[in-house]
Design a protein around this motif. Structure first.
Motif, short mmCIF file in Angstrom:
data_model
loop_
_atom_site.label_atom_id
_atom_site.label_comp_id
_atom_site.label_asym_id
_atom_site.label_seq_id
_atom_site.Cartn_x
_atom_site.Cartn_y
_atom_site.Cartn_z
N GLY A 146 0.81 -1.20 0.00
CA GLY A 146 0.00 0.00 0.00
C GLY A 146 0.84 1.25 0.00
O GLY A 146 2.07 1.20 -0.15
N VAL A 147 0.17 2.38 0.17
CA VAL A 147 0.81 3.69 0.14
C VAL A 147 0.57 4.40 1.47
O VAL A 147 -0.56 4.40 2.00
N GLY A 197 1.88 9.15 11.79
CA GLY A 197 1.25 9.46 13.07
C GLY A 197 2.24 9.58 14.21
O GLY A 197 3.34 10.11 14.05
N ALA A 198 1.85 9.07 15.35
CA ALA A 198 2.66 9.18 16.57
C ALA A 198 3.95 8.41 16.42
O ALA A 198 4.03 7.41 15.69
N GLU A 216 4.11 5.25 13.90
CA GLU A 216 2.84 4.77 13.39
C GLU A 216 2.55 5.41 12.04
O GLU A 216 2.81 6.60 11.82
N LEU A 217 1.98 4.62 11.13
CA LEU A 217 1.59 5.09 9.81
C LEU A 217 0.14 4.69 9.54
O LEU A 217 -0.37 3.73 10.12
N VAL A 218 -0.51 5.41 8.66
CA VAL A 218 -1.78 4.97 8.10
C VAL A 218 -1.51 4.64 6.64
O VAL A 218 -0.99 5.47 5.89
N VAL A 219 -1.84 3.41 6.25
CA VAL A 219 -1.52 2.91 4.90
C VAL A 219 -2.81 2.53 4.18
O VAL A 219 -3.65 1.79 4.73
N GLY A 278 7.83 8.37 4.59
CA GLY A 278 6.94 9.52 4.63
C GLY A 278 5.70 9.29 3.80
O GLY A 278 5.51 8.23 3.17
N VAL A 279 4.83 10.30 3.78
CA VAL A 279 3.59 10.24 3.00
C VAL A 279 3.93 10.03 1.53
O VAL A 279 4.84 10.65 0.98
N GLY A 280 3.20 9.13 0.91
CA GLY A 280 3.40 8.84 -0.50
C GLY A 280 4.32 7.66 -0.77
O GLY A 280 4.39 7.16 -1.90
#
Length: 378
Positions: free
Chosen positions: A7-8, A13-14, A21-24, A52-54
């Protein structure tokens, strides 16, 4: 087998030392439509680099898909759009998480290349250092709270505490928010990761060298030995990761330390085998530990009827561990209001099997009592 997803990263996050923590957003859906298309993931930058994001990531979602107790995380295995940079330096040859796809090479405190190798090469004596042993990771902050309470009662500065993390639960020390928070607050002075666990301030091959490093390298006043987060149990007498608590008692005793056994106690666990003194403690200390230890038996305030009744149960169960029935010394420690106040002041969240201090006070008071007794041995 591993269940994989890619995923991406949509959000960062924290974070705490060693973990983020990441949201994927997942590329493909689950076979179970009730599972989310966006998942919370945990990354260890020392293993997979900064993300990082992306960025694309490859995830291990096996435990998440089964709803197991990993904190609700998918785990980042690697970036999916290029490899991380090579780590600096080439010192150390201790391989941890050995022969897995994510084995990591670290510099052990007992490694031939370590500056502490000469100190530890012939080290064989803990010089009477108290070593508190517990089953569950959740006992760690409570034990340390007890050490600080005992020091305050005596008008002393808090003792220096080394946390020796064994490999029965999580392997990366970075997974433990409790250890990170206690370290940041100055409640523990260092983390030593033993066996297959890694990511501590010091790495060690075994619990034995971890304890010797705590004493002779860190100059700790006392050590706390407990597995990382994620206790594994099967509902059988011997099939639980906390059996290693008995082996830790043996290590402390063989090396000339003062083993202090912290009992796993609960007044709220719905399972009969864990009510009062858990069968885990009775097996680990009663059958596995072969050297005498001080088994700390808490006594509770008499104005709490539930705790009073639980205390009677705990004392009746503890008889099997103490002389002449067992090989250990039973030590009663009062777990009163000041100890409970110290627990409420913990810099990290208190939680055991999903229950906090209010839901299961005996669990934390029993662990804190072991910390109180350890200070009395200094």
């Amino acid at each position: 087998m591993i269940r994989w997803r890619a995923g991406v990263v949509e959000e960062v996050g924290a974070s705490w030392p060693g973990a983020v923590e990441l949201v994927v957003a997942l590329d493909e859906p689950w076979s179970d439509p009730t599972l989310p298309a966006r998942v919370k993931a945990l990354a260890y930058p020392a293993l997979v680099g900064e993300l990082g994001v992306g960025r694309r990531v490859l995830l291990n979602v096996s435990a998440l898909a089964r709803g197991l107790g990993t904190g609700g995380y998918a785990l980042v295995v690697a970036p999916g759009d290029g490899r991380p940079a090579d780590p600096p330096g080439r010192r150390g040859h201790l391989v941890k998480a050995r022969y897995t796809p994510l084995q990591a090479m670290v510099l052990g405190v007992d490694d031939q290349e370590s500056e502490h190798h000469e100190t530890l090469r012939d080290a064989d004596d803990l010089e009477g250092m108290p070593v508190v042993v517990a089953d569950l990771h959740s006992a760690l902050p409570a034990i340390v709270a007890g050490t600080r309470t005992a020091a305050a009662r005596a008008g002393r500065t808090p003792p220096s505490v080394a946390y020796v993390m064994t490999d029965g639960g999580a392997l990366p020390a970075w997974f433990s928010r409790a250890a990170a928070g206690l370290r940041e607050a100055g409640w523990i002075d260092a983390v030593v990761t033993a066996g297959q666990s890694f990511g501590g301030d010091l790495e060690a091959v075994s619990v034995h060298t971890a304890l010797l490093a705590a004493r002779h390298v860190l100059r700790a006043d006392l050590a706390v030995v407990v597995q990382g987060p994620g206790n594994l149990g099967t509902g059988t007498r011997w099939g639980f990761s906390g059996v290693a608590a008995g082996e830790a008692v043996n290590a402390a005793g063989v090396l000339g330390g003062r083993p202090v056994a912290s009992l796993r106690v609960s007044g709220a666990d719905p399972r009969e085998r864990h009510l009062g003194i858990s069968h885990h403690s009775l097996t680990a200390y009663g059958r596995v530990a072969l050297v005498p230890a001080d088994v700390v038996v808490p006594t509770f305030d008499v104005d709490d009827d539930e705790l009073t009744a639980l205390g009677r149960r705990v004392h009746a169960q503890a008889v099997a561990l103490g002389e002449p029935h067992g090989r250990h010394r039973l030590v009663e420690v009062h777990a009163g209001a000041d100890l409970r106040s110290a627990l409420t002041a913990s810099p990290v969240r208190l939680s055991t099997m999903g229950r906090g201090l209010e839901q299961d006070p005996a669990a934390f008071l029993a662990a804190a009592a072991a910390g109180v007794h350890a200070v009395s041995l200094l």
